[in-house]
Design a protein around this motif. Sequence first.
Motif, PDB file in Angstrom:
ATOM      1  N   SER A   4      15.131  21.281   0.559  1.00  0.00           N
ATOM      2  CA  SER A   4      14.844  20.019  -0.122  1.00  0.00           C
ATOM      3  C   SER A   4      13.652  19.309   0.497  1.00  0.00           C
ATOM      4  CB  SER A   4      16.072  19.108  -0.087  1.00  0.00           C
ATOM      5  OG  SER A   4      16.389  18.731   1.249  1.00  0.00           O
ATOM      6  N   LEU A   5      13.456  19.471   1.791  1.00  0.00           N
ATOM      7  CA  LEU A   5      12.343  18.824   2.473  1.00  0.00           C
ATOM      8  C   LEU A   5      11.020  19.465   2.066  1.00  0.00           C
ATOM      9  CD1 LEU A   5      11.316  16.766   4.414  1.00  0.00           C
ATOM     10  CD2 LEU A   5      11.930  18.264   6.319  1.00  0.00           C
ATOM     11  N   LYS A   6      11.013  20.786   1.932  1.00  0.00           N
ATOM     12  CA  LYS A   6       9.796  21.466   1.485  1.00  0.00           C
ATOM     13  C   LYS A   6       9.437  21.046   0.059  1.00  0.00           C
ATOM     14  CE  LYS A   6      11.478  25.551   2.600  1.00  0.00           C
ATOM     15  NZ  LYS A   6      11.558  27.013   2.744  1.00  0.00           N
ATOM     16  N   ALA A   7      10.450  20.953  -0.795  1.00  0.00           N
ATOM     17  CA  ALA A   7      10.201  20.545  -2.179  1.00  0.00           C
ATOM     18  C   ALA A   7       9.681  19.106  -2.229  1.00  0.00           C
ATOM     19  CB  ALA A   7      11.485  20.671  -2.998  1.00  0.00           C
TER      20      ALA A   7
ATOM     21  N   ILE B 236      23.206   8.808   7.719  1.00  0.00           N
ATOM     22  CA  ILE B 236      22.058   9.638   7.356  1.00  0.00           C
ATOM     23  C   ILE B 236      20.808   8.804   7.100  1.00  0.00           C
ATOM     24  CG2 ILE B 236      22.701   9.701   4.902  1.00  0.00           C
ATOM     25  CD1 ILE B 236      21.563  12.564   4.857  1.00  0.00           C
ATOM     26  N   LYS B 237      20.958   7.643   6.439  1.00  0.00           N
ATOM     27  CA  LYS B 237      19.787   6.815   6.169  1.00  0.00           C
ATOM     28  C   LYS B 237      19.175   6.299   7.467  1.00  0.00           C
ATOM     29  CE  LYS B 237      18.069   2.788   3.656  1.00  0.00           C
ATOM     30  NZ  LYS B 237      18.377   1.688   2.714  1.00  0.00           N
ATOM     31  N   ALA B 238      20.002   5.832   8.386  1.00  0.00           N
ATOM     32  CA  ALA B 238      19.485   5.315   9.653  1.00  0.00           C
ATOM     33  C   ALA B 238      18.800   6.413  10.453  1.00  0.00           C
ATOM     34  CB  ALA B 238      20.616   4.690  10.465  1.00  0.00           C
ATOM     35  N   LEU B 239      19.350   7.609  10.418  1.00  0.00           N
ATOM     36  CA  LEU B 239      18.768   8.710  11.180  1.00  0.00           C
ATOM     37  C   LEU B 239      17.399   9.112  10.630  1.00  0.00           C
ATOM     38  CD1 LEU B 239      21.980  10.885  11.682  1.00  0.00           C
ATOM     39  CD2 LEU B 239      20.689   9.707  13.476  1.00  0.00           C
ATOM     40  N   ILE B 240      17.310   9.237   9.311  1.00  0.00           N
ATOM     41  CA  ILE B 240      16.042   9.646   8.714  1.00  0.00           C
ATOM     42  C   ILE B 240      15.002   8.532   8.855  1.00  0.00           C
ATOM     43  CG2 ILE B 240      14.901  10.342   6.577  1.00  0.00           C
ATOM     44  CD1 ILE B 240      17.451  11.749   5.765  1.00  0.00           C
TER      45      ILE B 240
ATOM     46  N   TYR C  95      12.512   9.905   0.323  1.00  0.00           N
ATOM     47  CA  TYR C  95      13.177  11.201   0.482  1.00  0.00           C
ATOM     48  C   TYR C  95      14.647  11.132   0.079  1.00  0.00           C
ATOM     49  CZ  TYR C  95      14.884  15.486   2.645  1.00  0.00           C
ATOM     50  OH  TYR C  95      15.480  16.707   2.863  1.00  0.00           O
ATOM     51  N   LEU C  96      15.322  10.065   0.439  1.00  0.00           N
ATOM     52  CA  LEU C  96      16.732   9.929   0.066  1.00  0.00           C
ATOM     53  C   LEU C  96      16.894   9.790  -1.444  1.00  0.00           C
ATOM     54  CD1 LEU C  96      17.906   7.591   2.958  1.00  0.00           C
ATOM     55  CD2 LEU C  96      18.587   9.974   2.594  1.00  0.00           C
TER      56      LEU C  96
ATOM     57  N   LEU D 118      16.639  13.243  -2.756  1.00  0.00           N
ATOM     58  CA  LEU D 118      17.875  13.994  -2.553  1.00  0.00           C
ATOM     59  C   LEU D 118      18.920  13.616  -3.597  1.00  0.00           C
ATOM     60  CD1 LEU D 118      18.358  13.964   1.343  1.00  0.00           C
ATOM     61  CD2 LEU D 118      17.542  15.836  -0.103  1.00  0.00           C
ATOM     62  N   THR D 119      19.007  12.334  -3.929  1.00  0.00           N
ATOM     63  CA  THR D 119      19.961  11.883  -4.938  1.00  0.00           C
ATOM     64  C   THR D 119      19.651  12.512  -6.291  1.00  0.00           C
ATOM     65  OG1 THR D 119      20.276   9.780  -3.794  1.00  0.00           O
ATOM     66  CG2 THR D 119      20.900   9.858  -6.117  1.00  0.00           C
ATOM     67  N   ALA D 120      18.364  12.554  -6.638  1.00  0.00           N
ATOM     68  CA  ALA D 120      17.972  13.165  -7.913  1.00  0.00           C
ATOM     69  C   ALA D 120      18.273  14.661  -7.921  1.00  0.00           C
ATOM     70  CB  ALA D 120      16.484  12.921  -8.163  1.00  0.00           C
TER      71      ALA D 120
END
Length: 327
Positions: free
Chosen positions: A170-173, A216-220, A232-233, A236-238
Motif C-alpha cells: 500500500s505504501l508503494k502504491a 496507528i495514526k499517532a505512529l505514522i 496516507y491513512l 488506506l481507507t479507500a
Amino acid sequence: MRPSEIASAIETLITVKQPAFIWGAPGVGKSQIVAQLAAKHDLKLVDIRAVLLDPVDLRGIPRIDDEGKTAWCAPSFLPTEGNGILFLDELNTAPPLVQAACYQLILDRKLGEYELPEGWSIIAAGNRESDKAVTHRMPSALANRMVHLDFEADLDDWLLWADNNEVVPSLKAFLRFRPTLLHAFDPKKNAKAFPSPRSWEFVSTILAAKPSNSTIKALITGAVGEGAATEYLAFLTACDQLPSVEEVLTSPDTIELPDDPAVVYALCESVAREASDDVIPQIAVLAARLPIEFSVLLMRDSAATSPSIVETPSFANWAYANSDILV
C-alpha cells in the motif's frame, strides 16, 4: 543525481581510490547507499561518525617505543588489512578541528604513522548547509580533496529498492500516486517529522508490526508528519473498499473498477503482485479496461513480478494493441 547514478559514480571512484563526498538532505539514504555498495562488492565497511570524535581520536595516543622515541597508537576502528570502504559520515557536522584531522587521511591516505591499506577507499557524506541541519562550513582545503556528488531522492529508484526490501504494497502504491511526498523536507519549517525515504521505511516497519487502530495514526504522524500521515491513512481507507485480487482475476472483464485514481494505483499494485504465466490472460483483460497510464503500470509491474509473462501471447497482444504508446 538519483541514487542509482550516485551508486555508479561511487563504484567508479572506488576503483581509482578517489575520495568522494555525498551531499544530500536528511533522510534521503546517503548512508544506506554506501552500505549497499559495500555489501554488493563484498567490501568491509567501517562507519565513522566524525561528529562523535575529538581531534586526537583519529591519530590515537602516544607511547614510547623500544628506541625511546614517541610513537602513536592508531585507534582500533581504523582498518589495517583487507578491502573495504572507510565511511566518514556526517563529516561536515564535525567541528573544524576534527575535519582538519581528516585532511591527511583523505588526501594522502595516511594519518601520522598510520597508513590506510591499499584495498580501502574513503567516502564521506553530510547534509547541505541549505538544509539548516547542524553543520560546519567545510574548509576549502578539505573540500578540494574530494569529488562532490549531490544526492536527490528518486521515486523509481526507491520503488526498486522497496520491491527488494519487503516494503508494504500500500505504501508503494500511495507514493506512486503522490510522488512528491517521497521526500518533502522544508528547511524553513521546524518540523520534527517529515516525509523522506528513511521515514517512509519507518512507516513500512510500523505497519508490518500490525499496530492497534488506536495508535496507528499517532505512529505514522510521528514518522512522516501530520499532512503526509493524513493523506496516507485516507488512502488506506479507500483501499479497504477494493475487491480482492481473487475477485478481480475471476471476473476481469466485468468487475467494477474504482473511480478514484489513488485506488486504481492500489488495484494495479495488488494485482501485479500475483502475476504469472497462468493469470496473465486475465491481467491483460483488466489492463485493456484501464486508462492507458494505469494499463502500462499494471503490465510493467506484472512483468517485474514474473518476467516470463513477456513471452506469452496475452502480453504480446496487449503490447501490439498499445504499440503507439510503448514506442
